[in-house]
Design a protein around this motif. Structure first.
Motif, PDB file in Angstrom:
ATOM      1  N   GLY A 192       0.838  -1.199   0.000  1.00  0.00           N
ATOM      2  CA  GLY A 192       0.000   0.000   0.000  1.00  0.00           C
ATOM      3  C   GLY A 192       0.870   1.245   0.000  1.00  0.00           C
ATOM      4  N   GLU A 193       0.504   2.185  -0.820  1.00  0.00           N
ATOM      5  CA  GLU A 193       1.310   3.393  -0.984  1.00  0.00           C
ATOM      6  C   GLU A 193       1.259   4.297   0.239  1.00  0.00           C
ATOM      7  OE1 GLU A 193       1.073   3.898  -5.794  1.00  0.00           O
ATOM      8  OE2 GLU A 193      -0.291   5.097  -4.574  1.00  0.00           O
ATOM      9  N   GLN A 194       2.416   4.852   0.563  1.00  0.00           N
ATOM     10  CA  GLN A 194       2.525   5.860   1.605  1.00  0.00           C
ATOM     11  C   GLN A 194       3.285   7.043   1.013  1.00  0.00           C
ATOM     12  OE1 GLN A 194       3.655   4.366   5.484  1.00  0.00           O
ATOM     13  NE2 GLN A 194       2.874   2.348   4.965  1.00  0.00           N
ATOM     14  N   LEU A 195       2.626   7.723   0.079  1.00  0.00           N
ATOM     15  CA  LEU A 195       3.239   8.798  -0.687  1.00  0.00           C
ATOM     16  C   LEU A 195       3.175  10.123   0.066  1.00  0.00           C
ATOM     17  CD1 LEU A 195       1.718   7.931  -4.184  1.00  0.00           C
ATOM     18  CD2 LEU A 195       3.873   7.124  -3.184  1.00  0.00           C
ATOM     19  N   ALA A 196       3.930  11.094  -0.414  1.00  0.00           N
ATOM     20  CA  ALA A 196       3.949  12.415   0.209  1.00  0.00           C
ATOM     21  C   ALA A 196       2.598  13.107   0.077  1.00  0.00           C
ATOM     22  CB  ALA A 196       5.054  13.276  -0.400  1.00  0.00           C
ATOM     23  N   PHE A 197       1.969  12.972  -1.091  1.00  0.00           N
ATOM     24  CA  PHE A 197       0.737  13.709  -1.351  1.00  0.00           C
ATOM     25  C   PHE A 197      -0.314  12.818  -2.008  1.00  0.00           C
ATOM     26  CE2 PHE A 197       4.365  16.649  -2.170  1.00  0.00           C
ATOM     27  CZ  PHE A 197       4.226  17.440  -1.046  1.00  0.00           C
ATOM     28  N   PRO A 198      -1.474  12.646  -1.375  1.00  0.00           N
ATOM     29  CA  PRO A 198      -2.577  11.965  -2.058  1.00  0.00           C
ATOM     30  C   PRO A 198      -3.244  12.936  -3.032  1.00  0.00           C
ATOM     31  CG  PRO A 198      -3.246  12.596   0.155  1.00  0.00           C
ATOM     32  CD  PRO A 198      -1.804  12.990   0.007  1.00  0.00           C
ATOM     33  N   VAL A 199      -3.720  12.416  -4.145  1.00  0.00           N
ATOM     34  CA  VAL A 199      -4.392  13.283  -5.118  1.00  0.00           C
ATOM     35  C   VAL A 199      -5.869  13.421  -4.772  1.00  0.00           C
ATOM     36  CG1 VAL A 199      -2.777  12.715  -6.974  1.00  0.00           C
ATOM     37  CG2 VAL A 199      -4.889  11.432  -6.760  1.00  0.00           C
ATOM     38  N   ASP A 200      -6.432  14.545  -5.194  1.00  0.00           N
ATOM     39  CA  ASP A 200      -7.866  14.811  -5.033  1.00  0.00           C
ATOM     40  C   ASP A 200      -8.456  14.994  -6.435  1.00  0.00           C
ATOM     41  OD1 ASP A 200     -10.427  15.629  -4.413  1.00  0.00           O
ATOM     42  OD2 ASP A 200      -9.813  17.579  -3.600  1.00  0.00           O
ATOM     43  N   PRO A 201      -8.985  13.920  -7.014  1.00  0.00           N
ATOM     44  CA  PRO A 201      -9.517  14.020  -8.384  1.00  0.00           C
ATOM     45  C   PRO A 201     -10.575  15.112  -8.546  1.00  0.00           C
ATOM     46  CG  PRO A 201      -9.352  11.723  -7.712  1.00  0.00           C
ATOM     47  CD  PRO A 201      -9.088  12.561  -6.483  1.00  0.00           C
ATOM     48  N   ALA A 202     -11.352  15.388  -7.505  1.00  0.00           N
ATOM     49  CA  ALA A 202     -12.383  16.425  -7.588  1.00  0.00           C
ATOM     50  C   ALA A 202     -11.779  17.805  -7.817  1.00  0.00           C
ATOM     51  CB  ALA A 202     -13.236  16.425  -6.320  1.00  0.00           C
ATOM     52  N   SER A 203     -10.503  17.976  -7.439  1.00  0.00           N
ATOM     53  CA  SER A 203      -9.807  19.254  -7.641  1.00  0.00           C
ATOM     54  C   SER A 203      -8.985  19.267  -8.922  1.00  0.00           C
ATOM     55  CB  SER A 203      -8.877  19.518  -6.454  1.00  0.00           C
ATOM     56  OG  SER A 203      -9.606  19.625  -5.270  1.00  0.00           O
ATOM     57  N   GLY A 204      -9.136  18.239  -9.749  1.00  0.00           N
ATOM     58  CA  GLY A 204      -8.380  18.174 -10.995  1.00  0.00           C
ATOM     59  C   GLY A 204      -7.007  17.542 -10.830  1.00  0.00           C
ATOM     60  N   GLU A 205      -6.700  17.042  -9.644  1.00  0.00           N
ATOM     61  CA  GLU A 205      -5.414  16.378  -9.416  1.00  0.00           C
ATOM     62  C   GLU A 205      -5.498  14.949  -9.945  1.00  0.00           C
ATOM     63  OE1 GLU A 205      -4.522  18.879  -5.319  1.00  0.00           O
ATOM     64  OE2 GLU A 205      -4.960  16.754  -5.184  1.00  0.00           O
ATOM     65  N   LEU A 206      -4.342  14.399 -10.339  1.00  0.00           N
ATOM     66  CA  LEU A 206      -4.367  13.032 -10.840  1.00  0.00           C
ATOM     67  C   LEU A 206      -3.016  12.366 -10.713  1.00  0.00           C
ATOM     68  CD1 LEU A 206      -3.098  12.738 -14.060  1.00  0.00           C
ATOM     69  CD2 LEU A 206      -5.007  14.265 -14.403  1.00  0.00           C
ATOM     70  N   ASP A 207      -3.074  11.047 -10.711  1.00  0.00           N
ATOM     71  CA  ASP A 207      -1.890  10.203 -10.790  1.00  0.00           C
ATOM     72  C   ASP A 207      -1.726   9.814 -12.249  1.00  0.00           C
ATOM     73  OD1 ASP A 207      -1.074   9.793  -8.001  1.00  0.00           O
ATOM     74  OD2 ASP A 207      -2.958   8.691  -7.776  1.00  0.00           O
ATOM     75  N   TYR A 208      -0.604  10.169 -12.848  1.00  0.00           N
ATOM     76  CA  TYR A 208      -0.335   9.704 -14.212  1.00  0.00           C
ATOM     77  C   TYR A 208       0.028   8.228 -14.130  1.00  0.00           C
ATOM     78  CZ  TYR A 208      -0.129  14.567 -15.836  1.00  0.00           C
ATOM     79  OH  TYR A 208      -0.425  15.856 -16.153  1.00  0.00           O
ATOM     80  N   PRO A 209      -0.587   7.364 -14.938  1.00  0.00           N
ATOM     81  CA  PRO A 209      -0.321   5.932 -14.828  1.00  0.00           C
ATOM     82  C   PRO A 209       0.956   5.455 -15.520  1.00  0.00           C
ATOM     83  CG  PRO A 209      -1.978   6.317 -16.506  1.00  0.00           C
ATOM     84  CD  PRO A 209      -1.667   7.652 -15.882  1.00  0.00           C
ATOM     85  N   THR A 210       1.550   6.280 -16.376  1.00  0.00           N
ATOM     86  CA  THR A 210       2.693   5.846 -17.170  1.00  0.00           C
ATOM     87  C   THR A 210       3.962   5.771 -16.331  1.00  0.00           C
ATOM     88  OG1 THR A 210       1.711   6.868 -19.120  1.00  0.00           O
ATOM     89  CG2 THR A 210       4.062   6.324 -19.237  1.00  0.00           C
ATOM     90  N   LEU A 211       4.681   4.664 -16.506  1.00  0.00           N
ATOM     91  CA  LEU A 211       5.986   4.456 -15.866  1.00  0.00           C
ATOM     92  C   LEU A 211       7.056   4.729 -16.922  1.00  0.00           C
ATOM     93  CD1 LEU A 211       5.128   1.144 -14.012  1.00  0.00           C
ATOM     94  CD2 LEU A 211       5.266   3.444 -13.029  1.00  0.00           C
ATOM     95  N   TYR A 212       7.826   5.768 -16.702  1.00  0.00           N
ATOM     96  CA  TYR A 212       8.829   6.194 -17.676  1.00  0.00           C
ATOM     97  C   TYR A 212      10.192   5.608 -17.337  1.00  0.00           C
ATOM     98  CZ  TYR A 212       5.362   9.658 -19.072  1.00  0.00           C
ATOM     99  OH  TYR A 212       4.220  10.280 -19.509  1.00  0.00           O
ATOM    100  N   ALA A 213      10.921   5.199 -18.370  1.00  0.00           N
ATOM    101  CA  ALA A 213      12.282   4.701 -18.188  1.00  0.00           C
ATOM    102  C   ALA A 213      13.271   5.857 -18.066  1.00  0.00           C
ATOM    103  CB  ALA A 213      12.670   3.783 -19.342  1.00  0.00           C
TER     104      ALA A 213
END
Length: 190
Positions: A142-163
């Motif tokens: 389970g993720e313990q990231l610095a900042f959770p996103v709030d989709p209602a505010s237009g925030e998002l997690d980009y799903p792409t994993l870049y090399a």
């Protein structure tokens, strides 16, 4: 969230380049020091994460005006914003053959973090650095990231994993004269 590899070739997430320069002496030395304290690759990954999170101050928190982007420079100069710290962590992990991707979140500006591959799955980690209100931890459960996103505010997690770093991120870092100038160049989206 379903994380998506930019390339199916897992070796791309172990590669060294100009930014994630894990063949540089400072990265190799740091990796060797951390590896000497770890009993396995999971313990090494946790130690590398904690090293970058805790011993490389986020330049905004520390007030450091220098801008770093190459992993070895982050480690040598001991400063960087989220993107640079992610480059340093990716280099340390790749130096010990742990597949590591760069990934991003969108807030007012784009935020950078990494994903590590263990047990056939990707796990996002955020080495940004803790401070009041921020408590990121290394975890495969389970993720313990610095900042959770709030989709209602237009925030998002980009799903792409870049090399490699996203061009918008790398361009901002490389074109900034100092941290104040960098803040004007930070991408608002990818």
């Amino acid at each position: 969230m379903q994380l998506i590899q930019e390339t199916p070739d897992l070796s791309a997430y172990l590669a060294a380049d100009e930014v994630i320069d894990h063949e540089s002496p400072v990265v190799r030395k740091t990796a060797a020091q951390l590896a000497a304290q770890a009993e396995d690759s999971y313990a090494y990954a946790r130690l590398a994460f904690e090293f970058v999170r805790d011993t490389v101050p986020h330049s905004e928190d520390s007030g450091d005006p220098r801008v770093t982007w190459r992993a070895s420079d982050v480690l040598e100069q001991g400063t960087g914003i989220c993107y640079a710290k992610s480059h340093a962590l990716a280099a340390l992990l790749r130096a010990e053959d742990i597949p590591t991707a760069l990934c991003y979140q969108k807030f007012d500006v784009v935020h950078g973090l990494v994903a590590v591959r263990f047990n056939g799955a990707w796990h996002r980690q955020d080495p940004r650095g803790n401070k009041p209100g921020v408590n990121a931890r290394f975890s495969l459960d389970g993720e313990q990231l610095a900042f959770p996103v709030d989709p209602a505010s237009g925030e998002l997690d980009y799903p792409t994993l870049y090399a490699v770093p996203h061009p918008a991120v790398l361009g901002a870092l490389q074109n900034a004269r100092d941290r104040e100038h960098l803040w004007k160049l930070l991408p608002a989206a990818l």
